[in-house]
Design a protein around this motif. Structure first.
Motif, PDB file in Angstrom:
ATOM      1  N   GLU A 199      81.667  81.442 148.562  1.00  0.00           N
ATOM      2  CA  GLU A 199      81.246  82.293 147.459  1.00  0.00           C
ATOM      3  C   GLU A 199      79.770  82.075 147.176  1.00  0.00           C
ATOM      4  OE1 GLU A 199      82.302  83.046 142.748  1.00  0.00           O
ATOM      5  OE2 GLU A 199      83.457  81.663 143.957  1.00  0.00           O
ATOM      6  N   GLY A 200      79.030  83.167 147.071  1.00  0.00           N
ATOM      7  CA  GLY A 200      77.614  83.062 146.777  1.00  0.00           C
ATOM      8  C   GLY A 200      76.735  82.922 148.001  1.00  0.00           C
ATOM      9  N   SER A 201      77.335  82.874 149.190  1.00  0.00           N
ATOM     10  CA  SER A 201      76.525  82.716 150.398  1.00  0.00           C
ATOM     11  C   SER A 201      76.055  84.084 150.875  1.00  0.00           C
ATOM     12  CB  SER A 201      77.328  82.023 151.496  1.00  0.00           C
ATOM     13  OG  SER A 201      78.382  82.856 151.920  1.00  0.00           O
ATOM     14  N   VAL A 202      75.043  84.075 151.724  1.00  0.00           N
ATOM     15  CA  VAL A 202      74.486  85.310 152.252  1.00  0.00           C
ATOM     16  C   VAL A 202      74.428  85.220 153.760  1.00  0.00           C
ATOM     17  CG1 VAL A 202      72.487  86.829 152.262  1.00  0.00           C
ATOM     18  CG2 VAL A 202      73.088  85.598 150.178  1.00  0.00           C
ATOM     19  N   LYS A 203      74.992  86.191 154.439  1.00  0.00           N
ATOM     20  CA  LYS A 203      74.890  86.226 155.898  1.00  0.00           C
ATOM     21  C   LYS A 203      73.561  86.850 156.290  1.00  0.00           C
ATOM     22  CE  LYS A 203      79.569  86.255 157.786  1.00  0.00           C
ATOM     23  NZ  LYS A 203      80.508  87.010 158.613  1.00  0.00           N
ATOM     24  N   LYS A 207      79.443  81.449 160.682  1.00  0.00           N
ATOM     25  CA  LYS A 207      80.724  81.263 160.013  1.00  0.00           C
ATOM     26  C   LYS A 207      80.814  79.823 159.553  1.00  0.00           C
ATOM     27  CE  LYS A 207      83.095  84.777 162.777  1.00  0.00           C
ATOM     28  NZ  LYS A 207      84.216  85.043 163.688  1.00  0.00           N
ATOM     29  N   TRP A 208      80.548  79.592 158.289  1.00  0.00           N
ATOM     30  CA  TRP A 208      80.604  78.237 157.761  1.00  0.00           C
ATOM     31  C   TRP A 208      82.011  77.945 157.286  1.00  0.00           C
ATOM     32  CZ3 TRP A 208      76.991  74.690 158.411  1.00  0.00           C
ATOM     33  CH2 TRP A 208      75.709  75.134 158.758  1.00  0.00           C
ATOM     34  N   VAL A 209      82.635  76.931 157.873  1.00  0.00           N
ATOM     35  CA  VAL A 209      83.998  76.558 157.529  1.00  0.00           C
ATOM     36  C   VAL A 209      83.970  75.723 156.260  1.00  0.00           C
ATOM     37  CG1 VAL A 209      86.045  75.339 158.296  1.00  0.00           C
ATOM     38  CG2 VAL A 209      84.646  76.580 159.944  1.00  0.00           C
ATOM     39  N   THR A 210      84.828  76.075 155.302  1.00  0.00           N
ATOM     40  CA  THR A 210      84.857  75.340 154.044  1.00  0.00           C
ATOM     41  C   THR A 210      86.262  74.859 153.738  1.00  0.00           C
ATOM     42  OG1 THR A 210      85.263  77.346 152.762  1.00  0.00           O
ATOM     43  CG2 THR A 210      82.972  76.726 153.102  1.00  0.00           C
ATOM     44  N   ASP A 211      86.339  73.822 152.934  1.00  0.00           N
ATOM     45  CA  ASP A 211      87.599  73.314 152.427  1.00  0.00           C
ATOM     46  C   ASP A 211      88.022  74.220 151.282  1.00  0.00           C
ATOM     47  OD1 ASP A 211      89.669  72.008 151.233  1.00  0.00           O
ATOM     48  OD2 ASP A 211      88.780  70.014 151.411  1.00  0.00           O
ATOM     49  N   SER A 212      89.191  74.850 151.391  1.00  0.00           N
ATOM     50  CA  SER A 212      89.615  75.822 150.389  1.00  0.00           C
ATOM     51  C   SER A 212      89.821  75.199 149.028  1.00  0.00           C
ATOM     52  CB  SER A 212      90.917  76.500 150.846  1.00  0.00           C
ATOM     53  OG  SER A 212      91.928  75.522 151.042  1.00  0.00           O
ATOM     54  N   SER A 213      90.063  73.905 148.982  1.00  0.00           N
ATOM     55  CA  SER A 213      90.321  73.272 147.687  1.00  0.00           C
ATOM     56  C   SER A 213      89.047  72.852 146.978  1.00  0.00           C
ATOM     57  CB  SER A 213      91.231  72.048 147.877  1.00  0.00           C
ATOM     58  OG  SER A 213      90.600  71.110 148.736  1.00  0.00           O
ATOM     59  N   SER A 214      88.046  72.370 147.757  1.00  0.00           N
ATOM     60  CA  SER A 214      86.838  71.853 147.117  1.00  0.00           C
ATOM     61  C   SER A 214      85.624  72.737 147.314  1.00  0.00           C
ATOM     62  CB  SER A 214      86.514  70.459 147.674  1.00  0.00           C
ATOM     63  OG  SER A 214      86.175  70.547 149.046  1.00  0.00           O
ATOM     64  N   PRO A 262      73.285  75.303 153.516  1.00  0.00           N
ATOM     65  CA  PRO A 262      73.051  76.553 154.256  1.00  0.00           C
ATOM     66  C   PRO A 262      73.936  77.701 153.808  1.00  0.00           C
ATOM     67  CG  PRO A 262      74.227  74.969 155.615  1.00  0.00           C
ATOM     68  CD  PRO A 262      73.835  74.247 154.376  1.00  0.00           C
ATOM     69  N   ARG A 263      74.964  77.423 152.995  1.00  0.00           N
ATOM     70  CA  ARG A 263      75.790  78.519 152.485  1.00  0.00           C
ATOM     71  C   ARG A 263      75.001  79.368 151.502  1.00  0.00           C
ATOM     72  NH1 ARG A 263      80.443  75.082 149.828  1.00  0.00           N
ATOM     73  NH2 ARG A 263      78.526  74.191 148.987  1.00  0.00           N
TER      74      ARG A 263
END
Length: 677
Positions: free
Chosen positions: A582-586, A603-610, A293-294
């Motif tokens: 990155e690359g997602s669209v709201k 607001k999609w929460v992501t792991d900053s490392s992966s 969904p991102r």
């Protein structure tokens, strides 16, 4: 085989289990009662029927092998190559999972070489071969379906047959379709077809105890069918959806007996905050078809994501609508309350499985009648109309702003006096809590017209294929829908109305003290600040968080379940929560959402490392007031009521009754207006 005790340290799923506790003496007694109930319900086939199924599959295997040789010979291959040509049959669905019931169809997949095509050879030559076989009955091909399928009975055994042509000159006998490389250089339809078997095998690989999983799944399938929410085509959940939901609970309670697993299905999913997805393993990226969904706007519109575990991971429940999700959540709540009563020895299992009295639950219904001239035409026409009915449901709710709610009834009903004809029904009601403003009602005649027009765009449409849509009151429902052709008593009507919310579902056997206790427990959830929207279901791997619950704490509250599933410790390690991937669209404009003007801010929460998705932290909806508009369509609010005409479809663009309708009498319609109070 049923219990993988040889690897007790393995963690199944994307989070640690909620509880590792084993069964108590009381659990064992309750489980025996459940298993006896399932056996008495006739869920297990006889040894004789099992042998007949195996014989039918062996016969089908020989048929497709001969067919591939015949096609290869007709395309000029030399005889030596022809003799080596083969095809393979794989099973999937409930039969492969080991949860099929007597009389259920067998989902099968035929895999053939690249020169044997789906459209020309499978739906052409193989169809002609099957037509000429006397032991093949009720043959029906649906080549233009989302998943093209051929349905028939072989020696009395119902079979759904799919076909996948692989980019191979021949099919090896030891072909392993579980390998992701099998998907290289094939079209999207072939990926969907192959994934039926691949998903089934992955589900079995991802549960700690296969036998307990099977028993719990049998129970949930029976419950869903009796409560009228087992149908993917109607917008509810189908076999693979229920299998994934049960498998996730097996991961969270790896040592629990089936009775406990069933109870926890209702407890967990009664709390679940959709659209947080249910997943069994980390989502493997690498294809545009992967649910994300991102990056994929359509994926953001899914209401109840249940993600398949095999690559490419997809949402298996994309058909779910607002109305069907609401109905299923009501059923989860009812199931949870009844299971709590069963655990407290205040109810029995039969209460959970009481059928939903659909035709006593509403005052107003839509009746959709279809008819064709011949048996073959009727089967084709019926399959097409069934696949379109969910759009009528969605259109009505969409263009009435969700105020007019639809409840589709899975399956069809037939009058024995009318050959090649059947009826479908949808319950209608005004959204609870809403009231007519100034007596204004909805005019949905144009919605019915639009639906009828879309249905008649069927590529194989004939002038003898007919559809009729009308409004019927509860007291005028045709008697052929009732068991034995007899209307239920007034007592059944009252019970059905109770299930719609006049009393809490399943609450008729609970004492006031129990209701108060449940209310206090829910207050504890609020006081502890549990935010279920923070579920971190989409973790990229197993979290380091762990929660061991002792046997005495097995009866934990909803708060404990919520805290565990959302996995707080994992979220503490995350940063930049409010940043979009990155690359997602709201989606902020009404054109990206529904015609109400709703603008979801996600607001999609992501792991900053992966960069992996780990959860949906916030979902807000802003609804604009005023007239509901979408493109050139505008919903008119009239003083006359909900206007639903008797609509016939004798042609692609006709709103009048077809001259080919003789033999199908129109049902009496008391009024074209529906009033909601």
């Amino acid at each position: 085989m049923g219990n993988r005790s040889q690897n007790p340290n393995r963690v199944y799923g994307v989070t640690e289990p909620i509880s590792m506790a084993g069964p108590s003496e009381s659990d064992m007694i309750t489980n025996r009662e459940l298993e006896k109930f399932l056996a008495d319900a006739g869920l297990f086939e006889s040894p004789e029927e099992a042998i007949r199924r195996e014989e039918a599959l062996a016969r089908l295997d020989q048929i497709v092998k001969d067919w591939v040789k015949h096609v290869s010979r007709s395309k000029g291959l030399n005889e030596q190559v022809v003799e080596e040509m083969t095809a393979l049959i794989f099973t999937s669905g409930s039969y492969r999972l080991g949860v099929h019931s007597p009389g259920a169809d067998i989902d099968t997949l035929c895999v053939g070489p690249m020169h044997v095509t789906r459209n020309e050879d499978f739906f052409g030559e193989l169809h002609r071969i099957l037509v000429e076989m006397p032991d093949v009955q009720e043959l029906n091909s649906v080549p233009d379906a989302y998943v093209p399928v051929m349905r028939f009975k072989l020696d009395g055994i119902p079979i759904d047959l799919l076909y996948a042509s692989l980019p191979l000159p021949n099919i090896p006998e030891d072909l392993d379709i579980s390998q992701d490389s099998i998907l290289h250089n094939v079209d999207e339809q072939t990926v969907r077809i192959l994934n039926g078997r691949r998903v089934t095998d992955e589900i079995l690989n991802l549960v700690p105890n296969i036998q307990n999983f099977r028993t719990a799944l049998r129970c949930l399938r029976l419950w869903a069918k009796r409560r009228g929410i087992y149908s993917n085509v109607a917008g509810f959940l189908g076999g693979v959806n229920w299998a994934i939901l049960v498998a996730r609970i097996c991961q969270l309670y790896p040592n629990a007996l089936p009775c406990t697993l069933v109870s926890r299905v209702f407890r967990v999913y009664n709390l679940w905050q959709w659209p947080n997805p249910v997943i069994l393993c980390p989502i493997q990226e690498g294809s545009s078809n992967v649910w994300d969904p991102r990056r994929n706007r359509k994926d953001r519109e899914h209401l109840m994501p249940i993600i398949t575990p095999a690559y490419p991971c997809m949402n298996s429940s994309y058909n779910v609508s607002n109305s069907t999700l609401r109905i299923m959540m009501e059923e989860f709540r009812r199931g949870n309350e009844i299971c709590e009563a069963i655990e407290a020895n205040k109810a029995v299992w039969v209460t959970l499985f009481e059928p939903f009295a659909f035709f006593e639950a509403y005052k107003d219904y839509l009746q959709i009648d279809i008819k064709a001239q011949s048996g073959d035409d009727f089967r084709n026409w019926k399959g097409w109309v069934e696949s379109r009915l969910r759009f009528l449901n969605s259109m009505i709710e969409r263009y009435t702003g969700g105020i007019l709610q639809c409840h589709p009834c899975p399956g069809d009903f037939s009058d024995e006096c009318r050959p090649h004809c059947c009826s479908y029904f949808m319950g209608l009601r005004r959204k609870q809590g809403s009231s007519p403003e100034g007596g204004k009602q909805f005019d949905i005649r144009w919605i019915v017209d639009k639906f009828k027009h879309q249905v008649c765009q069927y590529s194989a449409w004939k002038a003898t294929m007919w559809i009729n849509v009308c409004h019927v009151r509860r007291k005028n429902i045709p008697v052929f829908v009732f068991s034995g052709g007899i209307r239920p008593s007034q007592r059944a009507k009252v019970a059905a109305q109770d299930c719609l919310g006049k009393r809490l579902p399943g609450n008729n056997f609970l004492h006031a003290d129990d209701a108060g206790s449940r209310k206090r427990r829910k207050q504890v959830v609020v006081n502890r600040g549990v935010h279920l929207e923070e579920f971190s279901s989409l973790t990229s791997g197993t979290s380091t968080a762990s929660l061991q619950i002792e046997a005495g704490e097995e009866e934990q509250s909803e708060a404990v379940i919520a805290d565990t599933i959302r996995n707080k410790n994992y979220r503490k390690n995350m940063t930049n929560h409010d940043q979009e991937p990155e690359g997602s669209v709201k989606c902020r404009s009404p054109s990206c959402s529904n015609p109400k003007g709703a603008s979801p801010v996600e607001k999609w929460v992501t792991d900053s490392s992966s960069g992996e998705i780990v959860g949906l932290s916030d979902m807000k909806t802003e609804v604009s007031g005023g007239t509901v508009e979408n493109n050139s369509f505008q919903l008119s609010m009239t003083e006359q009521g909900v206007q639903i005409p008797v609509v016939g479809a004798g042609g692609r663009n006709s709103c009048s009754k077809s001259p080919q309708n003789e033999g199908l009498e129109e049902l009496e319609v008391l009024s074209a207006d529906i009033s909601f109070f």
